[in-house]
Design a protein around this motif. Structure first.
Motif, PDB file in Angstrom:
ATOM      1  N   ASN A 197     -13.143  -9.792 -11.661  1.00 12.82           N
ATOM      2  CA  ASN A 197     -12.599  -9.509 -10.338  1.00 12.82           C
ATOM      3  C   ASN A 197     -12.143 -10.814  -9.697  1.00 12.82           C
ATOM      4  O   ASN A 197     -12.890 -11.794  -9.642  1.00 12.82           O
ATOM      5  CB  ASN A 197     -13.661  -8.842  -9.462  1.00 12.82           C
ATOM      6  CG  ASN A 197     -13.054  -8.229  -8.210  1.00 12.82           C
ATOM      7  OD1 ASN A 197     -12.240  -8.861  -7.550  1.00 12.82           O
ATOM      8  ND2 ASN A 197     -13.463  -7.019  -7.901  1.00 12.82           N
ATOM      9  N   ASP A 198     -10.891 -10.817  -9.223  1.00 15.77           N
ATOM     10  CA  ASP A 198     -10.319 -12.047  -8.679  1.00 15.77           C
ATOM     11  C   ASP A 198      -9.622 -11.739  -7.360  1.00 15.77           C
ATOM     12  O   ASP A 198      -8.398 -11.618  -7.301  1.00 15.77           O
ATOM     13  CB  ASP A 198      -9.350 -12.653  -9.691  1.00 15.77           C
ATOM     14  CG  ASP A 198      -8.815 -14.022  -9.251  1.00 15.77           C
ATOM     15  OD1 ASP A 198      -9.475 -14.669  -8.417  1.00 15.77           O
ATOM     16  OD2 ASP A 198      -7.746 -14.424  -9.740  1.00 15.77           O
ATOM     17  N   GLY A 199     -10.427 -11.561  -6.314  1.00 18.03           N
ATOM     18  CA  GLY A 199      -9.863 -11.319  -4.995  1.00 18.03           C
ATOM     19  C   GLY A 199      -9.049 -10.053  -4.891  1.00 18.03           C
ATOM     20  O   GLY A 199      -7.959 -10.054  -4.299  1.00 18.03           O
ATOM     21  N   GLY A 200      -9.524  -8.965  -5.470  1.00 13.81           N
ATOM     22  CA  GLY A 200      -8.798  -7.695  -5.440  1.00 13.81           C
ATOM     23  C   GLY A 200      -7.916  -7.466  -6.640  1.00 13.81           C
ATOM     24  O   GLY A 200      -7.486  -6.347  -6.894  1.00 13.81           O
ATOM     25  N   GLN A 201      -7.618  -8.521  -7.375  1.00 14.25           N
ATOM     26  CA  GLN A 201      -6.894  -8.386  -8.629  1.00 14.25           C
ATOM     27  C   GLN A 201      -7.869  -8.500  -9.793  1.00 14.25           C
ATOM     28  O   GLN A 201      -9.038  -8.854  -9.627  1.00 14.25           O
ATOM     29  CB  GLN A 201      -5.806  -9.458  -8.740  1.00 14.25           C
ATOM     30  CG  GLN A 201      -4.616  -9.240  -7.820  1.00 14.25           C
ATOM     31  CD  GLN A 201      -3.430 -10.077  -8.238  1.00 14.25           C
ATOM     32  OE1 GLN A 201      -3.548 -11.269  -8.500  1.00 14.25           O
ATOM     33  NE2 GLN A 201      -2.258  -9.447  -8.299  1.00 14.25           N
TER      34      GLN A 201
ATOM     35  N   ARG B 259      -3.336 -12.267 -14.511  1.00 17.18           N
ATOM     36  CA  ARG B 259      -3.818 -11.505 -13.369  1.00 17.18           C
ATOM     37  C   ARG B 259      -2.908 -10.324 -13.099  1.00 17.18           C
ATOM     38  O   ARG B 259      -1.699 -10.396 -13.277  1.00 17.18           O
ATOM     39  CB  ARG B 259      -3.893 -12.391 -12.127  1.00 17.18           C
ATOM     40  CG  ARG B 259      -4.984 -13.428 -12.175  1.00 17.18           C
ATOM     41  CD  ARG B 259      -4.876 -14.407 -11.021  1.00 17.18           C
ATOM     42  NE  ARG B 259      -5.987 -15.354 -11.025  1.00 17.18           N
ATOM     43  CZ  ARG B 259      -6.040 -16.429 -11.793  1.00 17.18           C
ATOM     44  NH1 ARG B 259      -5.030 -16.692 -12.625  1.00 17.18           N
ATOM     45  NH2 ARG B 259      -7.080 -17.229 -11.757  1.00 17.18           N
TER      46      ARG B 259
ATOM     47  N   SER C 128      -2.933  -6.185 -10.775  1.00 15.72           N
ATOM     48  CA  SER C 128      -3.658  -5.151 -10.041  1.00 15.72           C
ATOM     49  C   SER C 128      -4.261  -4.166 -11.032  1.00 15.72           C
ATOM     50  O   SER C 128      -3.826  -4.093 -12.191  1.00 15.72           O
ATOM     51  CB  SER C 128      -2.718  -4.426  -9.084  1.00 15.72           C
ATOM     52  OG  SER C 128      -1.682  -3.778  -9.808  1.00 15.72           O
TER      53      SER C 128
END
Length: 423
Positions: free
Chosen positions: A105-109, A131, A133
């Motif tokens: 998980n990378d800030g919503g992405q 990265r 969505s």
């Protein structure tokens, strides 16, 4: 009685006078002469996401016919970095290559990290991260499969591409677009009137096709992202068989406005029609060569349907096919080296010609094939065929060794076109 190459034209004219969503599945029915054994271990955290990554990668590689995807289901063998791989267990299980990775998980992405490993040498062949969505995970999975395919085989993959086709269900016609594996079908146009001959623009953002919604065959261009569409050819008589120029600025179309069936070039907005073909009553099925300098087409000028090549500026046409009394529906491979077409050889079958040597090879053993279309990597050919008197899609490799069938649960599927790679 007209030859089969002109059935489509006759169908167009007949209809003109008379009328004044689920995923497909792939069945592999033939594999390559060499298969690469590969282990694809579940990525870290992928069970937490709606779209798993490794099943898509595995399916892509397995259905290509050139990989043997091995099952390593023992949880003790799972690894998420190269340093934690159990190389001896992989070798004992016959794996030549291994794919491992992580979903973070990378800030919503979602950050997707993966490695392709040569098991014997323990060498990292690919170390990659991207990265996206959550709803882009399937496309990223196809892109990973393409990278693996390219690294191991030396040839580009084509999993991150799309196909278009016409689905007929009862009296309803639908122009649909799906991933190359048949997943995620979306309806572009639905009509009670026939839809035919979809063709992708070079950038993959538009489709040209023929619709009968105005009670005659008319060529439209449809912009997929916006749904906007416009008329590209609506002249007197029949308008059919669109084909895009490589630069995306022009269409070759077949018009009957001057009598007979002749090939014209028009701008994509439908302006400035220029006639290309000279001679013969029926000239149809145009397609551009990869360099955009020539057009291949089917003509009866020699007495039977054969494939010819002409300059985009017109002039004398060169005959390309001589074997047999029926050759039609030519498409040129994106690399410009080959031509696929339909030949009558104990039935109507998919063939391929080396445009340099002019040597041809019949690839299929079915008897009612039509509408061949190259994959963007030039290695596979998508076409329609009849199985149990029902239209379906199939794929054959350009050497004829790998064969697939794309099964639709919804109706008859015809008129396929393979699009360019998604970027």
């Amino acid at each position: 009685m007209l030859q089969r190459v002109f059935r489509q034209l006759a169908f167009l004219l007949l209809l003109a006078s008379s009328v004044a969503q689920a995923d497909m599945t792939i069945e592999v029915v033939g594999v390559g002469s060499q298969q690469y054994p590969i282990a694809i271990l579940p990525f870290q955290n992928e069970q937490l996401d709606r779209q798993s990554v490794t099943p898509v990668i595995g399916s892509d590689l397995n259905t290509s016919g050139v990989f043997k995807v091995l099952n390593f289901n023992d949880p003790s063998l799972r690894a998420y970095t190269p340093s934690t791989l159990n190389y001896s267990a992989l070798q004992s299980g016959g794996a030549q290559y291994a794919v491992i990775g992580q979903l973070l998980n990378d800030g919503g992405q979602i950050l997707v990290k993966f490695w392709l490993i040569d098991v014997a040498s323990k060498q990292e062949l690919i170390a990659f991260e991207k990265r996206g969505s959550p709803n882009q995970l399937r496309r990223i999975s196809h892109q990973i499969a393409d990278m693996i395919y390219a690294k191991i085989t030396g040839n580009p993959g084509a999993f991150a591409s799309r196909i278009a086709y016409v689905l007929k269900n009862g009296k309803s016609y639908q122009l649909q677009v799906a991933d190359a594996d048949g997943y995620g079908a979306q309806t572009v146009l639905k009509s009670r009137m026939p839809i035919m001959s979809p063709k992708w623009s070079p950038d993959g953002g538009k489709l040209a096709y023929v619709s009968f919604e105005l009670e005659k065959p008319v060529v439209y261009v449809h912009e997929l992202a916006t749904g906007k569409r416009w008329t590209a050819a609506n002249f007197k008589g029949s308008n059919s068989a669109p084909a895009w120029s490589p630069d995306g600025r022009q269409l070759a179309v077949v018009l009957t406005k001057d009598g007979g069936s002749q090939i014209f070039l028009v701008n994509v907005d439908g302006t400035n029609p220029r006639r290309i073909s000279q001679g013969g009553e029926i000239n149809t099925e145009p397609t551009f060569t990869a360099d955009g300098r020539s057009i291949l087409f089917t003509s009866d000028r020699g007495g039977s349907p054969q494939i010819y090549r002409s300059s985009v500026n017109g002039g004398n046409a060169e005959r390309l096919t001589f074997s047999g009394a029926y050759n039609a529906s030519a498409k040129v491979s994106p690399d410009g080296k080959y031509m696929t077409y339909i030949t009558r050889d104990n039935g109507y079958r998919v063939a391929v010609m080396d445009l340099n040597t002019r040597r041809s090879n019949t690839l299929t053993s079915s008897t009612m094939d039509d509408s061949p279309s190259f994959a963007p990597n030039s290695a596979m050919i998508l076409y329609e065929t009849d199985i149990g008197r029902r239209g379906t899609l199939a794929i054959v490799s350009s050497d004829g060794k790998v064969k697939q069938r794309l099964k639709s649960p919804n109706g008859e599927v015809r008129q396929p076109a393979w699009g360019p790679m998604l970027r």
